[in-house]
Write an enzyme that holds these catalytic residues in place. Structure first.
Site, PDB file in Angstrom:
ATOM      1  N   SER A  13       1.111  -1.311  -0.203  1.00 27.06           N
ATOM      2  CA  SER A  13       0.257  -0.218  -0.003  1.00 27.06           C
ATOM      3  C   SER A  13       1.180   1.426  -0.132  1.00 27.06           C
ATOM      4  O   SER A  13       2.091   1.460   0.991  1.00 27.06           O
ATOM      5  CB  SER A  13      -0.968  -0.110   0.942  1.00 27.06           C
ATOM      6  OG  SER A  13      -1.271   1.087   0.549  1.00 27.06           O
ATOM      7  N   SER A  15      -0.239   4.207   1.115  1.00 26.81           N
ATOM      8  CA  SER A  15      -1.372   4.851   1.427  1.00 26.81           C
ATOM      9  C   SER A  15      -0.339   5.059   2.568  1.00 26.81           C
ATOM     10  O   SER A  15      -0.803   7.075   2.707  1.00 26.81           O
ATOM     11  CB  SER A  15      -2.491   4.421   1.952  1.00 26.81           C
ATOM     12  OG  SER A  15      -3.802   3.907   0.532  1.00 26.81           O
ATOM     13  N   LYS A  63     -13.464  -3.941   2.439  1.00 26.66           N
ATOM     14  CA  LYS A  63     -15.044  -2.830   2.653  1.00 26.66           C
ATOM     15  C   LYS A  63     -16.479  -2.626   2.791  1.00 26.66           C
ATOM     16  O   LYS A  63     -16.993  -1.978   3.587  1.00 26.66           O
ATOM     17  CB  LYS A  63     -14.505  -1.710   0.961  1.00 26.66           C
ATOM     18  CG  LYS A  63     -13.862  -1.872   0.365  1.00 26.66           C
ATOM     19  CD  LYS A  63     -13.584  -1.409  -0.799  1.00 26.66           C
ATOM     20  CE  LYS A  63     -11.703  -1.196  -1.431  1.00 26.66           C
ATOM     21  NZ  LYS A  63     -12.156  -0.187  -2.784  1.00 26.66           N
ATOM     22  N   ASN A  84     -15.159   2.209   2.013  1.00 25.19           N
ATOM     23  CA  ASN A  84     -13.398   2.656   2.218  1.00 25.19           C
ATOM     24  C   ASN A  84     -13.148   3.128   3.117  1.00 25.19           C
ATOM     25  O   ASN A  84     -11.695   3.789   2.571  1.00 25.19           O
ATOM     26  CB  ASN A  84     -13.373   2.800   0.848  1.00 25.19           C
ATOM     27  CG  ASN A  84     -12.970   4.267   0.397  1.00 25.19           C
ATOM     28  OD1 ASN A  84     -14.044   4.914   1.010  1.00 25.19           O
ATOM     29  ND2 ASN A  84     -11.358   4.745  -0.542  1.00 25.19           N
ATOM     30  N   ASP A  99     -14.059   5.940  -3.216  1.00 23.55           N
ATOM     31  CA  ASP A  99     -13.795   5.685  -4.360  1.00 23.55           C
ATOM     32  C   ASP A  99     -14.698   6.126  -5.675  1.00 23.55           C
ATOM     33  O   ASP A  99     -13.935   6.449  -6.744  1.00 23.55           O
ATOM     34  CB  ASP A  99     -13.361   3.893  -3.974  1.00 23.55           C
ATOM     35  CG  ASP A  99     -12.634   3.639  -3.520  1.00 23.55           C
ATOM     36  OD1 ASP A  99     -11.790   3.465  -3.822  1.00 23.55           O
ATOM     37  OD2 ASP A  99     -12.720   1.886  -2.966  1.00 23.55           O
ATOM     38  N   GLY A 122     -14.992  -7.232 -12.912  1.00 21.52           N
ATOM     39  CA  GLY A 122     -14.488  -8.321 -11.808  1.00 21.52           C
ATOM     40  C   GLY A 122     -15.993  -7.617 -10.881  1.00 21.52           C
ATOM     41  O   GLY A 122     -16.566  -6.582 -11.377  1.00 21.52           O
ATOM     42  N   GLY A 124     -16.019  -7.534  -7.912  1.00 24.28           N
ATOM     43  CA  GLY A 124     -16.002  -7.397  -5.939  1.00 24.28           C
ATOM     44  C   GLY A 124     -16.418  -5.769  -5.387  1.00 24.28           C
ATOM     45  O   GLY A 124     -17.342  -5.397  -6.026  1.00 24.28           O
ATOM     46  N   ARG A 147     -15.775 -14.222 -13.242  1.00 18.92           N
ATOM     47  CA  ARG A 147     -15.765 -15.402 -13.477  1.00 18.92           C
ATOM     48  C   ARG A 147     -16.789 -16.136 -13.519  1.00 18.92           C
ATOM     49  O   ARG A 147     -17.086 -17.332 -13.918  1.00 18.92           O
ATOM     50  CB  ARG A 147     -14.561 -15.660 -12.552  1.00 18.92           C
ATOM     51  CG  ARG A 147     -13.223 -15.026 -12.655  1.00 18.92           C
ATOM     52  CD  ARG A 147     -12.393 -15.781 -11.539  1.00 18.92           C
ATOM     53  NE  ARG A 147     -11.205 -15.103 -11.650  1.00 18.92           N
ATOM     54  CZ  ARG A 147     -10.862 -14.394 -11.621  1.00 18.92           C
ATOM     55  NH1 ARG A 147     -11.409 -12.576 -10.642  1.00 18.92           N
ATOM     56  NH2 ARG A 147      -9.736 -13.128 -11.015  1.00 18.92           N
TER      57      ARG A 147
END
Length: 262
Positions: A13, A15, A63, A84, A99, A122, A124, A147
């Site tokens: 990270s 951050s 999250k 987040n 986000d 994706g 998520g 997927r």
């Protein structure tokens, strides 16, 4: 005051570098560290925090867990179904999601054209925020490539809550087409197959939220197109977190200078 970023994995990270640079620029004697917290471990972490703690940044896989723990949540966190950002106020947690607005700002910093539709790779929590950001920019149709269809359930629910009610299509990462004005990838480096990257070549704008390792296969294929990077997103959402935590305007350029140069 103390702040931190939590997730698993977390060693990569950036951050801490961003937030520490921000604190130094405005003269705050605050700390910001990284802590590895696995799925299911957030409650135990926050239960032992003392009054010196002010805020937590959450990354995968925390999250949605963060939203569930919070006493209050911002409208955008409720919309995304994910937080987040956790602001610690007394004994209560206030959830937010930077986000979504961070992604809007990041994309507009690299591309000022129309966004009528897009594809998100994706399913998520980050994918939900990215899809909502496309809606905020005007997208009326969203394609989710995953997927398996079950991976898209929470993202579908988030898009159904958006007032624009975009048309949503769920397809397979393995072989379905990538369409729209923007393709957003939330996939790790190793999941970006040569065939998938090839299917992305006709989309005008690439937004890859991953920043380590860099470049990803998708980013490397975008030399002739606008490319929004994980660094762009990280900076914009971190600047908003900085403001939530401190109540001060974010020193964006000082924070940008703390990022490694691609």
């Amino acid at each position: 005051m103390r702040c931190a970023v939590l997730g698993d994995p977390i060693a990569h990270s950036l951050s801490p570098a961003l937030h520490r640079a921000g604190y130094a620029a405005v003269g705050l004697d605050w700390t910001y560290d990284a802590h590895r917290v696995a799925a299911g471990g957030l409650r135990a972490f926050v239960e032992v925090l003392d009054p010196s703690w002010r805020g937590l940044s959450l990354t995968m896989p925390l999250k949605r867990e963060g939203l569930e723990l919070a006493a209050e949540a911002s409208p955008v966190a409720r919309l995304a179904g994910a937080a987040n950002t956790l602001l610690i106020v007394g004994d209560a947690l206030h959830a937010d999601n930077t986000d979504v607005p961070g992604a809007v700002s990041a994309l507009r910093s690299r591309y000022d054209g129309p966004v009528t539709g897009g594809t998100v790779l994706g399913g998520g929590a980050t994918a939900a925020s990215m899809a909502l950001a496309l809606c905020e920019l005007g997208a009326r149709s969203i394609t989710l490539l995953v997927r398996s269809p079950g991976r898209a359930a929470d993202t579908l629910a988030a898009l159904d809550r958006h007032p624009g009610r975009p048309q949503v299509t769920v397809g397979s990462l393995a072989d379905d087409p990538v369409v729209g004005d923007v393709v957003v990838s939330t996939l790790p480096h190793e999941a970006q197959s040569e065939d998938l990257v090839e299917r992305c070549t006709r989309v005008p704008v690439v937004f890859d939220v991953v920043y380590d390792p860099w470049p990803t296969p998708l980013a490397a294929s975008a030399a002739d197109r606008p490319l929004v990077t994980g660094h762009d997103l990280l900076l914009r959402q971190a600047a908003l977190q900085f403001e939530r935590f401190t109540g001060l305007g974010a020193p964006v350029e000082a924070m940008r200078a703390a990022l490694p140069q691609h």
